[in-house]
Design an enzyme around this catalytic site. Structure first.
Site, short mmCIF file in Angstrom:
data_model
loop_
_atom_site.label_atom_id
_atom_site.label_comp_id
_atom_site.label_asym_id
_atom_site.label_seq_id
_atom_site.Cartn_x
_atom_site.Cartn_y
_atom_site.Cartn_z
N PRO A 1 -11.51 0.18 -2.76
CA PRO A 1 -12.77 -0.36 -3.27
C PRO A 1 -13.94 0.58 -2.99
O PRO A 1 -13.92 1.37 -2.05
CB PRO A 1 -12.95 -1.67 -2.48
CG PRO A 1 -11.65 -1.90 -1.78
CD PRO A 1 -11.03 -0.57 -1.60
N TYR B 1 0.80 -1.22 0.00
CA TYR B 1 0.00 0.00 0.00
C TYR B 1 0.84 1.28 0.00
O TYR B 1 0.74 2.10 -0.90
CB TYR B 1 -0.94 0.01 1.21
CG TYR B 1 -1.84 -1.19 1.26
CD1 TYR B 1 -2.90 -1.32 0.37
CD2 TYR B 1 -1.63 -2.21 2.18
CE1 TYR B 1 -3.73 -2.43 0.39
CE2 TYR B 1 -2.45 -3.32 2.21
CZ TYR B 1 -3.50 -3.43 1.31
OH TYR B 1 -4.31 -4.53 1.32
N SER C 1 -12.60 -11.27 -5.75
CA SER C 1 -12.83 -11.36 -4.31
C SER C 1 -14.30 -11.63 -4.04
O SER C 1 -15.18 -11.01 -4.65
CB SER C 1 -12.42 -10.07 -3.61
OG SER C 1 -12.46 -10.23 -2.21
N HIS D 1 -7.48 1.32 1.51
CA HIS D 1 -7.27 -0.09 1.81
C HIS D 1 -6.17 -0.40 2.82
O HIS D 1 -6.11 -1.50 3.35
CB HIS D 1 -6.97 -0.82 0.50
CG HIS D 1 -7.52 -2.20 0.45
ND1 HIS D 1 -7.54 -3.05 1.53
CD2 HIS D 1 -8.08 -2.89 -0.57
CE1 HIS D 1 -8.07 -4.20 1.16
NE2 HIS D 1 -8.41 -4.13 -0.10
#
Length: 635
Positions: A129, A116, A563, A352
């Site tokens: 997301p 990240y 996912s 995230h």
């Protein structure tokens, strides 16, 4: 949901995490249980370092459906050399095992940095997301304010369980899960840097925040959500405060400072330093960063219905629709943003780095359930302070940065194609009736759909939760296996009998289930290989040849980044592809239907989000037809 890209060290994807713990409904105690969280965390096992030989063998098996025989032969030789007695592999393995003995989790710190904070592409689309909720039952600003106020109250109700350490511990397969991510989501924010970002969590400060950020018409406000005595404002009081904010921000001519957060991280890092050089701006940015979460109040958008509406809502949650839409009505560095449109469109976007999808979804499930309850608390009489607008002084340099961010965001918005579809033919009920894992059944269907379109198998990523371990995040379920390759090649082969095809299907489903169990037990290959590569850097060794092998790059080029994010609420999460010629696929299997979100980049001629969504529907239907016409012993 979202994480490490294949263009970086180990090429991971949206880590929304396959896990289905029981949902949070009520606290374990009505009062504070001090120390309960730490006691629980200390009782969790540490993430294991898998055996080197086991990982090497499984790595070769994972490559078999992806690379040609000649290339595989070369890789076998490199793997043999890597794990030779007294060789570099053994040295790195010992280093990892030593690291594991001295850390709570040998992977977690590395993971957050490499997956990240070192990742420099925009968080928008590439990492963060979006989550699309069912359309709510209001179509005007008054209804929007009422719903948003109950949403805030619902988050504060959930926050009380976090603050009091009364969150019920979640379990998977009878084993307790790490709850750390719940304590990282609220009052946290990503901070841009010139080469590496950081994350700050103000919930752990001596004076935890008591306010949220509200953004309306690109203007930011600080809304205090607690009284002086520490009790939260009621939904009625919150609604009155939101109305004040909307009255104070009716003009739409404000500079959309928030759009700066959509930029490439290096570009935003420089613009950030320019922005906060002004003291007023610095204080406003600090108020946003410190806030419990951000509430984005959007106007009305698409008048479409059905899948067209759901796809439009996904755009709104994922990136806001560009500079002419609501991309500037966000602060994408904020860990948690709730988005409420005037037309009933609702959802969230989350950064995230601090957490995966399941804790976010559990919080959202709680909030949605809370908004459906009748208001019970009476609102005390008396005036409330006016919410404070957060001013920004826009210098010519910052103005140029904003205009550049608009152009970049508009380019990205035009490039992303996202389709949200409701697969209404069946849900978990059909695979369960055949004693198959619904997730494995859907993943095998994705493999069939992709093979039918491209006549080849591709590296496929599905996130698996490592929350059985202290500070666990995710590992990779590699859905493309030898078993799934055999199945997809046999399915449309007219020389194969139906019984034979069902046998291939059952083997593919079992193989996926076995890999899933292996991954959640800390025995998958991808994080171990990443750890070995990072350990070489720690020891200042040259990158081992196994990681410079073209086959390794192919293994990490995830054309299918997928996912499963199950939820009580009939929602779906969405995210962008992790490679330019790939797809992002997220799904929420309900009992009698499945919500899918499929994304692709328009700039790639090979990919087509709508085409893959149709292929997935056809594949799942064909798989059911095969099972229906081939009665046999069940799995």
């Amino acid at each position: 949901m979202l994480a490490f890209r294949s263009r970086t060290v180990a090429g991971m994807v949206k880590a929304c995490a396959l896990v289905r713990p029981r949902h949070l409904v009520k606290p374990v105690s009505a009062t504070r249980v001090a120390g309960r969280y730490l006691t629980h965390q200390r009782g969790l096992p540490s993430l294991p370092v898998p055996p080197l030989q086991q990982t090497c063998e499984r790595y070769i098996a994972a490559l078999e459906p992806l690379v040609e025989a000649e290339e595989l032969s070369r890789t076998r030789r490199l793997v043999r050399q890597f794990q030779e007695a007294g060789g570099v592999g053994e040295r790195l393995q010992r280093g990892l095992e030593e690291r594991a003995r001295g850390a709570e989790n040998w992977l977690s710190q590395w993971w957050v940095q490499v997956a990240y904070l070192d990742y420099r592409m925009p968080v928008v689309v590439h990492s963060s997301p979006g989550l699309v909720l069912p359309r709510m039952d209001f179509r005007d600003q008054q209804g929007q304010m009422r719903f948003a106020s109950k949403l805030i109250a619902g988050v504060l109700d959930f926050k009380m369980m976090i603050d009091n350490e009364t969150l019920p511990v979640e379990y998977l397969g009878g084993k307790p899960l790490c709850m750390n991510q719940y304590y990282e989501v609220l009052s946290s924010c990503r901070i841009p840097g010139l080469k590496r970002d950081s994350v700050v969590n103000h919930a752990k400060s001596s004076q935890p925040p008591k306010h949220i950020t509200v953004v309306h018409n690109f203007q930011f406000f600080q809304l205090d959500v607690y009284h002086g005595d520490g009790t939260p404002l009621t939904a009625d009081q919150l609604c009155a405060q939101l109305e004040k904010i909307c009255r104070a921000s009716q003009e739409t001519s404000a500079e959309p400072v928030g759009i700066l957060t959509t930029q490439h991280r290096d570009v935003w890092g420089k613009a950030y330093l320019n922005l906060i050089r002004d003291q007023t701006n610095k204080e406003s940015v600090s108020a946003i960063q410190r806030s419990i979460f951000t509430l984005c109040l959007d106007g009305a958008t698409s008048g479409a219905d059905g899948d067209l509406y759901r796809s439009s809502a996904a755009v709104q949650m994922l990136h806001g629709g560009g500079s002419q839409g609501y991309s500037g009505n966000r602060w994408f560095d904020k860990t948690l943003q709730f988005i409420v449109g005037e037309d009933g469109t609702c959802g969230a976007n989350y950064e995230h780095a601090p957490a995966e999808g399941p804790p976010i979804v559990a919080l959202i499930d709680h909030v949605v359930e809370y908004t459906r309850k009748p208001e019970t608390a009476a609102s005390p009489a008396g005036p409330l302070p006016v919410p404070r607008q957060l001013p920004f002084n826009i210098t010519p340099e910052t103005k140029r940065d904003i205009e550049a961010a608009k152009l970049s965001m508009n380019t990205l918005a035009r490039d992303l194609d996202i389709r949200v579809t409701l697969f209404g033919h069946f849900g978990k009920n059909v695979p369960k009736a055949h004693r198959m894992s619904p997730d494995a059944f859907i993943q095998v269907g994705l493999q069939l759909a992709y093979y039918r379109k491209y006549r080849r198998c591709c590296a496929t990523y599905e996130s698996a939760s490592l929350r059985m371990f202290r500070l666990g995040r995710t590992d990779t379920i590699r859905s493309a296996s030898n078993a799934s390759a055999s199945f997809v090649k046999a399915f449309d082969d007219p020389s194969k009998q139906d019984l034979e095809k069902v046998d291939f299907m059952e083997k593919a489903v079992r193989a996926h289930r076995a890999y899933t169990n292996m991954a959640i037990s800390g025995q998958a290959i991808d994080r171990h290989l990443l750890g070995l590569k990072l350990q070489a850097a720690e020891e200042k060794l040259s990158v081992p040849e196994i990681f410079r092998d073209p086959a390794y790059a192919k293994a990490l080029h995830y054309r299918l980044s997928t996912s499963q994010v199950p939820s009580k609420t009939d929602c779906v999460m969405c995210f962008g592809p992790v490679v330019t010629d790939g797809y992002g696929v997220c799904y929420n299997p309900m009992e009698d239907h499945i919500n899918f979100a499929v994304s692709a980049f328009n700039s790639c001629r090979e990919t087509d989000a709508a085409g893959l969504a149709e292929a997935v529907e056809e594949a799942l239907l064909d798989m059911r037809r095969l099972l229906d016409r081939t009665p046999r012993s069940k799995l």
